[in-house]
Design an enzyme around this catalytic site. Sequence first.
Site, PDB file in Angstrom:
ATOM      1  N   THR A 169     -15.512  22.602  10.557  1.00  0.00           N
ATOM      2  CA  THR A 169     -14.104  22.344  10.899  1.00  0.00           C
ATOM      3  C   THR A 169     -13.232  23.262  10.043  1.00  0.00           C
ATOM      4  O   THR A 169     -12.982  24.397  10.404  1.00  0.00           O
ATOM      5  CB  THR A 169     -13.734  20.867  10.692  1.00  0.00           C
ATOM      6  OG1 THR A 169     -14.151  20.446   9.391  1.00  0.00           O
ATOM      7  CG2 THR A 169     -14.412  19.991  11.742  1.00  0.00           C
ATOM      8  N   LYS A 195     -21.689  20.390   6.579  1.00  0.00           N
ATOM      9  CA  LYS A 195     -20.304  20.827   6.702  1.00  0.00           C
ATOM     10  C   LYS A 195     -19.453  19.934   5.812  1.00  0.00           C
ATOM     11  O   LYS A 195     -19.782  18.773   5.544  1.00  0.00           O
ATOM     12  CB  LYS A 195     -19.816  20.766   8.153  1.00  0.00           C
ATOM     13  CG  LYS A 195     -19.707  19.390   8.775  1.00  0.00           C
ATOM     14  CD  LYS A 195     -18.476  18.567   8.445  1.00  0.00           C
ATOM     15  CE  LYS A 195     -17.190  19.342   8.657  1.00  0.00           C
ATOM     16  NZ  LYS A 195     -16.013  18.450   8.260  1.00  0.00           N
ATOM     17  N   THR A 206     -16.206  13.463   3.214  1.00  0.00           N
ATOM     18  CA  THR A 206     -16.061  13.821   4.626  1.00  0.00           C
ATOM     19  C   THR A 206     -16.955  14.990   4.951  1.00  0.00           C
ATOM     20  O   THR A 206     -16.547  16.118   4.966  1.00  0.00           O
ATOM     21  CB  THR A 206     -14.625  14.171   5.007  1.00  0.00           C
ATOM     22  OG1 THR A 206     -14.614  14.465   6.398  1.00  0.00           O
ATOM     23  CG2 THR A 206     -14.078  15.329   4.294  1.00  0.00           C
ATOM     24  N   GLU A 292     -11.236  23.241   0.671  1.00  0.00           N
ATOM     25  CA  GLU A 292     -10.068  23.785   1.353  1.00  0.00           C
ATOM     26  C   GLU A 292      -9.148  24.505   0.381  1.00  0.00           C
ATOM     27  O   GLU A 292      -8.485  23.902  -0.465  1.00  0.00           O
ATOM     28  CB  GLU A 292      -9.320  22.660   2.079  1.00  0.00           C
ATOM     29  CG  GLU A 292     -10.096  22.165   3.292  1.00  0.00           C
ATOM     30  CD  GLU A 292      -9.533  20.902   3.898  1.00  0.00           C
ATOM     31  OE1 GLU A 292      -9.969  20.552   5.008  1.00  0.00           O
ATOM     32  OE2 GLU A 292      -8.685  20.260   3.262  1.00  0.00           O
ATOM     33  N   ASN A 414      -3.007  21.120   4.297  1.00  0.00           N
ATOM     34  CA  ASN A 414      -3.160  19.718   4.698  1.00  0.00           C
ATOM     35  C   ASN A 414      -1.840  19.023   5.007  1.00  0.00           C
ATOM     36  O   ASN A 414      -1.796  17.798   5.108  1.00  0.00           O
ATOM     37  CB  ASN A 414      -3.901  18.950   3.596  1.00  0.00           C
ATOM     38  CG  ASN A 414      -5.381  19.257   3.599  1.00  0.00           C
ATOM     39  OD1 ASN A 414      -6.131  18.764   4.425  1.00  0.00           O
ATOM     40  ND2 ASN A 414      -5.811  20.097   2.670  1.00  0.00           N
TER      41      ASN A 414
END
Length: 431
Positions: A169, A195, A206, A292, A414
């Site tokens: 993702t 992932k 997550t 991220e 985000n």
Amino acid sequence: MPHSHKSQDDPCNGRVPFKVIEGGVTAAKGFRASAVNCGIKNPEATRLDLALIVSDTPTVTDAVFTTNKVRAACVRVCQQHLKESDTRAIIANSGNANACTGVQGIQDAKAMTKAVAEELGVKMRQVMVCSTGIIGMPMPIERILPKVPAAVEKLSDQGSEDAMRAIMTSDTRPKTFAVDVPCGKGSFRIGGIAKGAGMICPNMATMLCFITTDAKIGKDELHRSMRYAVEKSFNCITIDGDTSTNDTVIVMSNGQSDVPTIRKNSPEAELFRCALHKVMLELAKMIVCDGERVTKFVEIRVRNARTLTDARKVAETVAKSLLVKCSFHGCDPNWGRIIHAVGYSGARIREELIDIYFGGLQACKGGLATKTPISEMEKVVKEPKFTVTIDLNLGTSGYTVYTSDLSEEYVDFNSAEYSAAIHAKRQKGFA
């Protein structure tokens, strides 16, 4: 420097001759994988977003799921299907989490397993289903089910890379690792893909992780090995302190290697446990490195705590501190932020005994600043990877957590995911 302890990086202290190999989830004998495009997040996109992993023979399977009390439909279905003695396949999609989608979400998850089962000639309960993506949006099941036959048709023992890319993702790079492990007169293999980049916190984050092995191992022994490996890998990482609704780690063992069945408390059982831990830890560290918009990979090592629980409390508290993570991003060796986090961790500590190191440089001794030049410590924290060691000098227990910095770009990235997705659908006439 602090006293040495058995490393989480290598629980077998170099005694296991792992050979790193290619192949991911198809490195082990008898496993095939594939991926297709369904346009799950965007019907016009061409990226792979539906993955399939299949064992050609019966398996022993175990799984660990999110500890979040809000659980995605796929997690609920998997928890029921795990009770089946012979899992044969995993279907996984990116672009939609199928979380907070009510009864329809459960029906959609079951429909995905049914479609795979019909193509493979197995039972629905022999298929696990996983999803990752945005929470709270209906699954476009009408775009997924027609593509399942193509995914089955494409199954290949070279398909791991496609499957790996299909579950990404916000990941910027794929995550895969596999080993060949000599055992007696033969060897067995363990390989996996994963992932994860955001919403990463201990107690399962997550992330999705699928691991396959051709070792012969019973359900109970696999369960013991898996719980050990997860605790010392995926439960030792944090990026932003959030635990998701979809976290899943699945291990499938089809027993196709030429190694005899692994028995409880045997040397082979320890070998398997170490190898499984190695694969999971490497994948877990890849997740942190690909956080991220992160720029730092930091290993927080706590040493000489009174108990393991105290060591873990300190490591996790420091690793999740926003102030500490901001100082990492700013290349600032601010040991004051670290020791203050130690103080509120809930662990038993004595301020006057605490030593703190950046790399091999001592910043704090006995709770006080050392004379180590700040310029030398800055060189350490400017590196993309470095270690912070906290020596409590109260006992012999240690614990390590892998973390990252916190950047302005993380905040920007985000800030508007859900709104952006809704607006995009409306503009294209899909909602």
